[in-house]
Design a protein around this motif. Structure first.
Motif, PDB file in Angstrom:
ATOM      1  N   VAL A   1       0.576  -1.033  -0.131  1.00 31.98           N
ATOM      2  CA  VAL A   1       0.051   0.570   0.209  1.00 31.98           C
ATOM      3  C   VAL A   1       0.767   1.722  -0.228  1.00 31.98           C
ATOM      4  O   VAL A   1       2.018   1.137   0.834  1.00 31.98           O
ATOM      5  CB  VAL A   1      -0.880  -0.007   1.199  1.00 31.98           C
ATOM      6  N   ALA A   2       0.545   1.671  -1.373  1.00 31.52           N
ATOM      7  CA  ALA A   2       1.600   3.288  -1.499  1.00 31.52           C
ATOM      8  C   ALA A   2       0.553   4.359  -0.281  1.00 31.52           C
ATOM      9  O   ALA A   2      -0.021   4.684  -1.205  1.00 31.52           O
ATOM     10  CB  ALA A   2       2.263   3.309  -2.329  1.00 31.52           C
ATOM     11  N   ALA A   3       0.902   5.191   0.558  1.00 27.93           N
ATOM     12  CA  ALA A   3       0.543   6.400   1.047  1.00 27.93           C
ATOM     13  C   ALA A   3       1.196   7.621   0.992  1.00 27.93           C
ATOM     14  O   ALA A   3       2.176   7.436   0.650  1.00 27.93           O
ATOM     15  CB  ALA A   3       1.269   5.547   3.016  1.00 27.93           C
ATOM     16  N   ASP A   4       0.098   8.468   0.277  1.00 25.14           N
ATOM     17  CA  ASP A   4       0.575   9.656  -0.216  1.00 25.14           C
ATOM     18  C   ASP A   4      -0.042  10.737   0.681  1.00 25.14           C
ATOM     19  O   ASP A   4      -1.028  11.285   0.615  1.00 25.14           O
ATOM     20  CB  ASP A   4       0.647   9.481  -1.520  1.00 25.14           C
TER      21      ASP A   4
ATOM     22  N   VAL B   1      -3.339   4.931  -0.903  1.00 20.98           N
ATOM     23  CA  VAL B   1      -4.606   5.277  -0.031  1.00 20.98           C
ATOM     24  C   VAL B   1      -3.523   7.002   0.117  1.00 20.98           C
ATOM     25  O   VAL B   1      -2.229   7.181  -0.407  1.00 20.98           O
ATOM     26  CB  VAL B   1      -4.285   5.367   1.576  1.00 20.98           C
ATOM     27  N   ARG B   2      -4.542   8.387  -0.476  1.00 16.95           N
ATOM     28  CA  ARG B   2      -3.981   9.221  -0.896  1.00 16.95           C
ATOM     29  C   ARG B   2      -4.266  10.971  -0.224  1.00 16.95           C
ATOM     30  O   ARG B   2      -5.926   9.980   0.274  1.00 16.95           O
ATOM     31  CB  ARG B   2      -4.199  10.374  -2.021  1.00 16.95           C
ATOM     32  N   ALA B   3      -3.587  10.964   1.270  1.00 18.03           N
ATOM     33  CA  ALA B   3      -4.618  12.335   1.880  1.00 18.03           C
ATOM     34  C   ALA B   3      -4.234  13.671   1.714  1.00 18.03           C
ATOM     35  O   ALA B   3      -3.339  13.855   1.287  1.00 18.03           O
ATOM     36  CB  ALA B   3      -4.504  11.739   3.227  1.00 18.03           C
TER      37      ALA B   3
ATOM     38  N   VAL C   1      -8.880   6.022  -0.988  1.00 21.54           N
ATOM     39  CA  VAL C   1      -8.983   5.105  -0.964  1.00 21.54           C
ATOM     40  C   VAL C   1      -8.546   4.109  -2.706  1.00 21.54           C
ATOM     41  O   VAL C   1      -9.560   4.508  -2.942  1.00 21.54           O
ATOM     42  CB  VAL C   1      -9.203   3.712  -0.441  1.00 21.54           C
ATOM     43  N   SER C   2      -7.546   4.016  -3.623  1.00 21.66           N
ATOM     44  CA  SER C   2      -7.956   3.541  -4.724  1.00 21.66           C
ATOM     45  C   SER C   2      -6.819   1.989  -5.472  1.00 21.66           C
ATOM     46  O   SER C   2      -5.820   1.872  -4.814  1.00 21.66           O
ATOM     47  CB  SER C   2      -6.815   4.655  -5.954  1.00 21.66           C
ATOM     48  N   GLY C   3      -7.754   1.337  -5.643  1.00 22.00           N
ATOM     49  CA  GLY C   3      -7.143  -0.453  -5.634  1.00 22.00           C
ATOM     50  C   GLY C   3      -6.460   0.283  -7.907  1.00 22.00           C
ATOM     51  O   GLY C   3      -6.437   0.922  -8.446  1.00 22.00           O
ATOM     52  N   GLN C   4      -6.641  -0.651  -8.197  1.00 19.38           N
ATOM     53  CA  GLN C   4      -5.443  -1.232  -9.186  1.00 19.38           C
ATOM     54  C   GLN C   4      -7.136  -1.966 -10.360  1.00 19.38           C
ATOM     55  O   GLN C   4      -7.806  -2.997  -9.819  1.00 19.38           O
ATOM     56  CB  GLN C   4      -4.401  -1.139  -9.861  1.00 19.38           C
TER      57      GLN C   4
END
Length: 421
Positions: free
Chosen positions: A262-265, A303-305, A320-323
């Protein structure tokens, strides 16, 4: 005498290739109106592209080099349809003006030379029409939001009542079943047998273990349905840094992500959030788990906030996005329908997102589903920094009266010189 209209809230754009006409327009009307001027159609279109949403009235001369005023108003009708369009023209161009009125390109035309007082009154009427339409549109949008939330809340309350009924009746049945199973259990060593019909002890033992397993399964279903659709007992009084909240959600979701990365931005300017950490951590776990289920095996999540405005105050936007492929209409329809998701896992009850929605709503926020690009496939979570500051719109007294009388189409103004019939 005050009319209740703010004529300077939006701008009037006047277009004329005569610089002297532009000068007199500004000098005579800039006290009553916010004025913008252009000396050609190209200049006017540049102004509209830059600040078209702030232009309420477009007034243009007909005869100009290269392109006419009607050309400008036809283009404005396509791209800025809310603006009220007026044409000012000499008597020799009256046929062009009438044709423009009949085609819907303009609201009305004015003949040159137009006395300043008459022009002022015409612009006021046009501005009043624009402001009335704008107010009507805003009111209707607010009412649609309220009605949509009422429908959703009513559906969720109905599901909650259904779950309460199921829980009550099944628990009573489970009590009776438990007593039966205890009576049917194999004898313990040293106890006298009083169950002659269970002649095969091994079969009886297997049957008893299976029944106990299914009983426990039913009890868990009842518990999870009741937990999933009842309004959460959240206490949004604790303060947590938004970045810390996202990290808690990631940790909680870890076991259900199947080893995905999970990439958190996380933006550095996120405001602290007043919320119930336990409820909100569970909400994030649910969104991450659902996004993982709908993504190809092993595909990473993101996950981008970012900081945003929620309910006229500071807040946080969590994406919260998937592919993989876009989510189908069936997927989206099943998200908030118990027992409908996912088809590939019949043991899943599909009630978790109902609980997540309740949690977000209780905190003054919202959950939005984006099934396809460019925003998706993803879940969007909006949370205010302080739920107490959020005031959701309520239905107002006299709503129907406002919709059907206050916003009736205004009566046409009294005829003026040169006005189309």
């Amino acid at each position: 005498m005050s009319t209740g209209y703010d004529y300077r809230k939006y701008a009037v754009l006047y277009v004329d290739d005569e610089e002297q006409a532009l000068k007199y327009f500004r000098k005579g009307l800039e006290k009553e109106f916010q004025t913008l001027t252009a000396s050609s159609v190209a200049d006017a279109l540049a102004i509209l592209h830059r600040c078209g949403n702030q232009v309420a009235v477009i007034l243009t001369d007909q005869r100009m080099p290269n392109q006419t005023g009607v050309d400008l108003l036809k283009a404005a009708r396509q791209q800025w349809p809310a603006a009220i369009r007026l044409l000012i023209t000499a008597y020799s161009d009256i046929e062009s003006a009438i044709a423009a009125v009949n085609s819907g390109a303009i609201y009305k035309y004015i003949t040159k030379p137009a006395p300043l007082n008459e022009l002022r009154e015409t612009l006021k009427q046009a501005m009043e029409l624009f402001l009335t339409d704008r107010e009507k549109e805003t009111l209707l949008k607010e009412r649609l939001v309220v009605l949509q939330r009422m429908i959703v809340a009513d559906r969720v309350r109905s599901l909650s009542a259904m779950a309460g009924g199921i829980s009550h009746h099944l628990r009573n049945s489970m009590t009776a079943l438990t007593c039966f199973l205890e009576e049917a259990a194999p004898d313990k060593p040293g106890e006298a047998s009083n169950r002659a019909l269970l002649s095969d002890p091994q079969f009886a033992q297997q049957l008893w273990e299976l029944a106990q397993k299914e009983r426990e399964h039913l009890v868990q279903i009842v518990h999870r349905v009741g937990q999933g659709v009842e309004e959460p007992a959240c206490d949004p009084s604790g303060e947590v840094a938004a970045a810390e909240l996202v990290r808690r959600g990631l940790d909680a979701a870890g076991p259900g992500l199947g080893g995905r990365t999970v990439a958190a931005d996380l933006a550095p300017d996120l405001p602290p959030l007043r919320l119930d950490p336990e409820c909100m951590t569970r909400l994030l776990r649910i969104l991450l788990t659902y996004a993982a289920r709908l993504s190809p095996a092993g595909a990473p999540l993101t996950v981008r906030a970012t900081a945003t405005t929620v309910g006229n105050g500071p807040g946080v936007h969590i994406h919260v996005s998937g592919q993989g492929p876009a989510w189908t209409d069936g997927d989206v329809a099943s998200f908030f329908t118990p027992f409908a998701f996912p088809a590939s896992d019949p043991s899943e009850l599909g009630v978790d997102l109902l609980s997540a929605y309740f949690t977000a709503y209780h905190h003054g926020g919202d959950i939005v589903v984006h099934p396809r690009p460019p925003a998706g496939p993803a879940f969007e979570l909006l949370l205010p920094a302080d739920p107490a500051s959020v005031r959701r719109p309520e239905l107002q007294d006299g709503l129907l009266e406002k919709l059907f009388t206050r916003f009736e189409t205004p009566a046409p103004p009294k005829p003026q010189t040169g006005q189309a019939a």
